[in-house]
Design a protein around this motif. Structure first.
Motif, PDB file in Angstrom:
ATOM      1  N   THR A  54     -30.698 -16.505  18.025  1.00  0.00           N
ATOM      2  CA  THR A  54     -29.996 -15.986  18.953  1.00  0.00           C
ATOM      3  C   THR A  54     -29.441 -14.883  17.492  1.00  0.00           C
ATOM      4  O   THR A  54     -28.708 -13.870  18.156  1.00  0.00           O
ATOM      5  CB  THR A  54     -29.135 -16.525  19.800  1.00  0.00           C
ATOM      6  N   ARG A 106     -21.085 -13.791  16.961  1.00  0.00           N
ATOM      7  CA  ARG A 106     -21.962 -13.121  16.644  1.00  0.00           C
ATOM      8  C   ARG A 106     -21.427 -12.862  14.893  1.00  0.00           C
ATOM      9  O   ARG A 106     -20.675 -13.038  13.831  1.00  0.00           O
ATOM     10  CB  ARG A 106     -22.263 -11.276  15.900  1.00  0.00           C
ATOM     11  N   GLN A 152     -28.876 -13.641  26.737  1.00  0.00           N
ATOM     12  CA  GLN A 152     -28.163 -12.640  25.880  1.00  0.00           C
ATOM     13  C   GLN A 152     -29.701 -11.478  27.172  1.00  0.00           C
ATOM     14  O   GLN A 152     -29.347 -11.884  27.823  1.00  0.00           O
ATOM     15  CB  GLN A 152     -29.065 -12.590  24.706  1.00  0.00           C
ATOM     16  N   THR A 153     -29.239 -10.263  26.251  1.00  0.00           N
ATOM     17  CA  THR A 153     -30.538  -9.117  26.630  1.00  0.00           C
ATOM     18  C   THR A 153     -31.571  -9.688  26.376  1.00  0.00           C
ATOM     19  O   THR A 153     -33.027  -9.803  27.616  1.00  0.00           O
ATOM     20  CB  THR A 153     -30.352  -7.544  26.570  1.00  0.00           C
ATOM     21  N   GLU A 154     -31.937 -10.709  25.671  1.00  0.00           N
ATOM     22  CA  GLU A 154     -33.089 -11.142  25.543  1.00  0.00           C
ATOM     23  C   GLU A 154     -33.591 -12.502  26.095  1.00  0.00           C
ATOM     24  O   GLU A 154     -34.922 -12.502  26.114  1.00  0.00           O
ATOM     25  CB  GLU A 154     -33.194 -11.833  23.485  1.00  0.00           C
ATOM     26  N   THR A 155     -32.503 -13.426  26.920  1.00  0.00           N
ATOM     27  CA  THR A 155     -33.112 -14.077  27.324  1.00  0.00           C
ATOM     28  C   THR A 155     -31.953 -13.956  28.311  1.00  0.00           C
ATOM     29  O   THR A 155     -31.486 -13.351  29.319  1.00  0.00           O
ATOM     30  CB  THR A 155     -32.008 -15.311  26.538  1.00  0.00           C
ATOM     31  N   TYR A 170     -23.279 -18.479  29.424  1.00  0.00           N
ATOM     32  CA  TYR A 170     -24.325 -17.133  27.676  1.00  0.00           C
ATOM     33  C   TYR A 170     -24.979 -17.023  28.206  1.00  0.00           C
ATOM     34  O   TYR A 170     -26.545 -18.006  28.455  1.00  0.00           O
ATOM     35  CB  TYR A 170     -23.830 -17.697  26.777  1.00  0.00           C
ATOM     36  N   LYS A 207     -19.219  -3.928  25.007  1.00  0.00           N
ATOM     37  CA  LYS A 207     -19.061  -4.404  23.958  1.00  0.00           C
ATOM     38  C   LYS A 207     -18.841  -3.543  22.829  1.00  0.00           C
ATOM     39  O   LYS A 207     -18.905  -2.627  22.627  1.00  0.00           O
ATOM     40  CB  LYS A 207     -20.566  -5.154  23.896  1.00  0.00           C
ATOM     41  N   SER A 254     -30.943  -2.819  23.627  1.00  0.00           N
ATOM     42  CA  SER A 254     -30.403  -4.320  23.112  1.00  0.00           C
ATOM     43  C   SER A 254     -28.826  -3.083  23.032  1.00  0.00           C
ATOM     44  O   SER A 254     -29.469  -2.328  23.788  1.00  0.00           O
ATOM     45  CB  SER A 254     -30.814  -4.327  22.462  1.00  0.00           C
ATOM     46  N   SER A 255     -27.883  -3.255  23.677  1.00  0.00           N
ATOM     47  CA  SER A 255     -26.801  -2.960  23.904  1.00  0.00           C
ATOM     48  C   SER A 255     -26.367  -2.366  22.192  1.00  0.00           C
ATOM     49  O   SER A 255     -25.554  -0.834  21.912  1.00  0.00           O
ATOM     50  CB  SER A 255     -25.115  -3.883  23.738  1.00  0.00           C
ATOM     51  N   ASP A 264     -26.312 -15.805  17.087  1.00  0.00           N
ATOM     52  CA  ASP A 264     -25.182 -15.987  17.417  1.00  0.00           C
ATOM     53  C   ASP A 264     -23.878 -17.307  17.187  1.00  0.00           C
ATOM     54  O   ASP A 264     -25.196 -18.088  17.379  1.00  0.00           O
ATOM     55  CB  ASP A 264     -24.191 -15.823  19.062  1.00  0.00           C
TER      56      ASP A 264
END
Length: 549
Positions: A423, A440, A342-345, A340, A534, A199-200, A425
């Motif tokens: 998330t 966030r 995420q790294t997770e999705t 939209y 980011k 992840s970032s 977010d």
């Protein structure tokens, strides 16, 4: 592959779309090899190298070369379950490597070429990485870290530079390898690990995000519907191969749509005019880039380029400002469709071509993603009320959702519990069901009873010609609780001054609600960012706490 639907509405899309992933699914075998067998000459990639050389590749090439390299990697001891750090630019070997590892069942860890020796050491040891496949210009940094990485036993260099001791040449090991890598009953399947993203890490150390072989199918919607691709289209996603957006826009979904992936392997500083040259000369038809890129592009005289082949534009990674949306549409005639995830999705929310884009909205939930907004008490939020974007977990998990944070069950449990994925977010939803991103949870500012999303103020700031980038954070304030602070990067031709700070404050008051204006304005040469680009607002907040504002 499922046939592309032609829904006329979002409601029809949800009602008619379905997608199943067989238990033995493996993208390298079931898609790449299958397509190559049926239509070997089907276009797969247009690649523009650092010196401007164009090369065209078909599916037969990727099928053949991935099998060749799977055999070559196996001779060096790479086997199923091994974790492999891949640090390559946008060169064709990146795609071949990922497919080869998918056939073996080894797990690639895509990594940015900006990693320092310290970063490499941390990631190699943290993820228990066995092998590194690296660009020759990065090898010296791996060598610096290597002594502190006892588990790192296989080293492969891509590129013509002289080989350090202990390294194998990617090109040489592939020369004599067989081009047939047969599938067996033991070959990786749907629920086996496919890749690991770091992840970032905008707020703390990066986490390791694990996706399975079902993940590519999660991006079918990305390529076919959000990017609106059909066979023969040429799609360019401007993303570095070191982070997740590369597989979002340069790989799985685009190939499944029948499109040709366009790769521009530029090195060094991004030059907007050069990008426009490449898009025009190569007749790119679909384009995706972060809003920052669009902000640079609209500063050019777009009438100088023939963009007649470009018909569809998308954006993700950060939020799109109204002014950029309208400027791009005025200049090109095309709206920009936001998404939209995420790294997770995979893609969680999007504005699709059969929907009316609302500038600044990240769209509506994609099929299979039952998204809700929950307040801090876990209760659903009605339209107009902000809450955390959450996913109701379906049996067997939602297609494209990560399986968890590798070796960190407690962190996984923090975001996945009680049948919900949280998330982190914040957003709100309007009466039409469109979501509007706020930031966030940690980034929201509470000032004098108001809750202020940083994006709202940043969006107002960058409509001023003096501002090229802005980051908005909250700083402690004895009266308001927090005061809004803007950290600003100026456009060329502007100099920091108290007068300009006052001008920017007044400008924000005219663009958005006056209570949101930044009471503190700091001018900086650049903003702190993650290696994926980011803004690290947490770092700005930390620096502010160490000094008297």
């Amino acid at each position: 592959m499922p046939k592309k639907l032609s829904p006329t509405s979002y409601k029809e899309f949800l009602e008619t779309f379905s997608l199943d992933v067989p238990e033995d699914y493996n993208f390298a075998f079931d898609f790449v090899d299958a397509v190559a067998a049926a239509d070997p000459a089907r276009g797969a990639m247009i690649h523009i190298g650092p010196k401007g050389t164009r090369r065209d590749y078909d599916m037969a090439y990727f099928s053949r070369e991935s099998s060749r390299m799977a055999n070559a990697f196996a001779t060096l001891g790479i086997k199923r379950g091994d974790r492999i750090m891949v640090i390559l630019y946008r060169r064709v070997e990146w795609w071949v490597t990922f497919l080869a590892l998918a056939k073996i069942g080894a797990v690639p860890v895509p990594s940015p070429n900006l990693l320092t020796p310290h970063d490499i050491e941390f990631r190699v040891n943290y993820a228990k990485i066995k092998a590194v496949i690296a660009e020759d210009s990065v090898v010296s940094r791996v060598e610096t870290a290597r002594g502190a990485c006892p588990g790192l036993t296989v080293l492969i260099q891509v590129g013509p530079a002289p080989l350090p001791e202990g390294w194998a040449s990617y090109a040489e090991i592939g020369k004599t390898a067989a081009t047939d890598f047969p599938r067996t009953p033991e070959s990786p399947k749907r629920d086996d690990p496919l890749l690991i993203f770091f992840s970032s890490g905008t707020t703390g150390m990066p986490k390791m995000v694990v996706h399975t072989n079902a993940y590519p199918m999660g991006h079918f919607v990305t390529g076919v519907y959000w990017h609106d691709l059909s066979p023969g289209d040429i799609h360019l996603t401007l993303a570095d191969t070191g982070w997740g957006k590369a597989v979002w826009g340069k790989f799985f979904g685009q190939w499944m749509a029948g499109a040709v992936v366009f790769v521009w392997d530029f090195r060094g500083k991004f030059v907007p005019a050069e990008l426009l040259d490449v898009v025009s000369a190569n007749k790119v038809s679909s384009f995706c880039a972060p809003p920052t890129v669009y902000r640079f592009l609209i500063r050019e005289d777009l009438s100088k380029w023939d963009l007649s082949h470009l018909r569809h534009c998308t954006t993700a990674g950060e939020l799109l400002n109204d002014s950029v949306f309208h400027a791009w549409k005025t200049a090109t005639g095309m709206p920009i469709y936001e998404g939209y995830g995420q790294t997770e999705t995979c893609l969680q929310l999007a504005t699709f071509p059969f929907m009316t884009p609302k500038p600044g909205s990240i769209g509506r939930p994609t099929p299979g993603w039952d998204l809700i907004l929950l307040d801090e008490h876990g209760e659903p939020c009605p339209p107009g009320v902000e809450g955390e974007i959450c996913l109701k977990l379906a049996p067997g998990r939602n297609l494209g959702l990560f399986t968890g944070y590798l070796d960190e069950p407690e962190k996984t449990a923090n975001v996945m519990h009680d049948g919900v994925y949280y998330t982190g977010d914040k957003a709100w939803m309007d009466e039409d069901g469109y979501f509007w991103f706020l930031g966030r949870i940690d980034d929201l500012i509470k000032s004098s009873g108001y809750r202020i999303g940083p994006f709202e103020v940043e969006s107002a700031l960058i409509t001023h010609p003096a501002v090229i980038e802005a980051a908005v954070t909250g700083v402690p304030d004895p009266v308001r609780g927090q005061a809004v602070k803007a950290t600003v990067v100026l456009s060329s031709g502007y100099e920091p001054s108290d007068e300009l700070a006052k001008e920017l404050q007044n400008h924000v008051k005219t663009v958005t609600a006056p209570y949101k204006y930044p009471r503190i304005v700091e001018f900086v040469p650049e903003l702190p960012k993650t290696i994926s680009g980011k803004i690290k607002r947490a770092e700005i907040r930390k620096m502010d706490l160490t000094r008297d504002m």
